[in-house]
Scaffold this active site. Structure first.
Site, mmCIF file in Angstrom:
data_model
loop_
_atom_site.group_PDB
_atom_site.id
_atom_site.type_symbol
_atom_site.label_atom_id
_atom_site.label_comp_id
_atom_site.label_asym_id
_atom_site.label_seq_id
_atom_site.Cartn_x
_atom_site.Cartn_y
_atom_site.Cartn_z
ATOM 1 N N GLU A 30 0.829 -1.199 0.000
ATOM 2 C CA GLU A 30 0.000 0.000 0.000
ATOM 3 C C GLU A 30 0.870 1.258 0.000
ATOM 4 O O GLU A 30 0.604 2.201 -0.744
ATOM 5 C CB GLU A 30 -0.917 0.024 1.236
ATOM 6 C CG GLU A 30 -1.746 1.307 1.307
ATOM 7 C CD GLU A 30 -2.308 1.586 2.687
ATOM 8 O OE1 GLU A 30 -3.416 2.106 2.741
ATOM 9 O OE2 GLU A 30 -1.628 1.297 3.686
ATOM 10 N N GLU A 31 1.878 1.262 0.821
ATOM 11 C CA GLU A 31 2.698 2.466 1.000
ATOM 12 C C GLU A 31 3.613 2.779 -0.179
ATOM 13 O O GLU A 31 4.226 3.837 -0.209
ATOM 14 C CB GLU A 31 3.537 2.342 2.282
ATOM 15 C CG GLU A 31 2.711 2.208 3.539
ATOM 16 C CD GLU A 31 1.733 3.359 3.750
ATOM 17 O OE1 GLU A 31 2.060 4.509 3.408
ATOM 18 O OE2 GLU A 31 0.631 3.089 4.248
ATOM 19 N N ASP A 53 -8.847 -0.861 6.873
ATOM 20 C CA ASP A 53 -7.540 -0.211 6.990
ATOM 21 C C ASP A 53 -7.391 0.372 8.378
ATOM 22 O O ASP A 53 -8.340 0.412 9.158
ATOM 23 C CB ASP A 53 -7.428 0.894 5.931
ATOM 24 C CG ASP A 53 -5.993 1.256 5.588
ATOM 25 O OD1 ASP A 53 -5.055 0.761 6.246
ATOM 26 O OD2 ASP A 53 -5.803 2.043 4.654
ATOM 27 N N HIS A 141 2.186 3.327 11.566
ATOM 28 C CA HIS A 141 3.403 2.946 10.837
ATOM 29 C C HIS A 141 4.661 3.092 11.687
ATOM 30 O O HIS A 141 5.690 3.525 11.192
ATOM 31 C CB HIS A 141 3.535 3.728 9.535
ATOM 32 C CG HIS A 141 2.434 3.464 8.566
ATOM 33 N ND1 HIS A 141 2.121 2.202 8.115
ATOM 34 C CD2 HIS A 141 1.553 4.294 7.969
ATOM 35 C CE1 HIS A 141 1.104 2.262 7.287
ATOM 36 N NE2 HIS A 141 0.727 3.514 7.181
#
Length: 174
Positions: A30-31, A53, A141
């Protein structure tokens, strides 16, 4: 996926027994460009997507209340908009009555500075009806991500009932 997201997905698989075909999947990268979600959207060719998410929870010093996206313990986030996607209105508008009927805590998620796999899946192989549920996560994160178990359980409850009661409605016309 975070451990909270995995928990929501696995509990939903165990609890929901819908009348429609449901594919549960986890994506990667995703990142770095939403790569996994883009490929998944083409491979499965879904009629409806509900993405799961994490989202920013920023109730710590230096962040004002007007900049907070969600708050730990206030329920699952129902995404209204982020920097990458505006979910399908008909899907979004179905989440709240389902949550209210089950007395499930939720918060409306609107952000300008984050994106999600929801956008990649929405546009994979043509426009798709999408919705997204988010678990508020503090220190997103990082090695010390923090979620509230009440928000995780709210996500399980809402997603399970949503999937269980899905009837194949045509959200594209909404």
């Amino acid at each position: 996926m975070t451990s909270g997201q995995v928990r929501v997905l696995l509990k939903t698989v165990r609890l929901a027994d819908p009348e429609v075909t449901v594919h549960y999947a986890a994506t990667v990268q995703e990142e770095v460009g939403l790569r996994g979600a883009a490929a998944l959207g083409v491979d499965i060719d879904p009629d409806l997507v509900v993405a799961l998410d994490g989202t920013l929870e920023q109730s710590y010093p230096g962040v004002g209340p007007s900049d907070a996206i969600t708050t730990l313990g206030n329920g699952v986030g129902i995404k209204r908009k982020d920097a990458s996607v505006i979910p399908t209105p008909g899907v979004v508008e179905r989440f709240e009555p389902v949550a209210n009927a089950r007395d499930t805590a939720f918060q409306r998620e609107v952000s300008w500075n984050i994106g999600s796999d929801t956008a990649a899946i929405q546009n994979a192989g043509g426009a798709r009806p999408v919705g997204a549920l988010s678990i508020p996560v503090r220190y997103h994160h990082s090695a010390v991500e923090t979620a509230d178990v009440r928000d995780i359980e709210a996500a399980v409850g809402l997603l399970t009932v949503f999937v269980y009661t899905e009837d194949g409605a045509d959200y594209a016309s909404n």
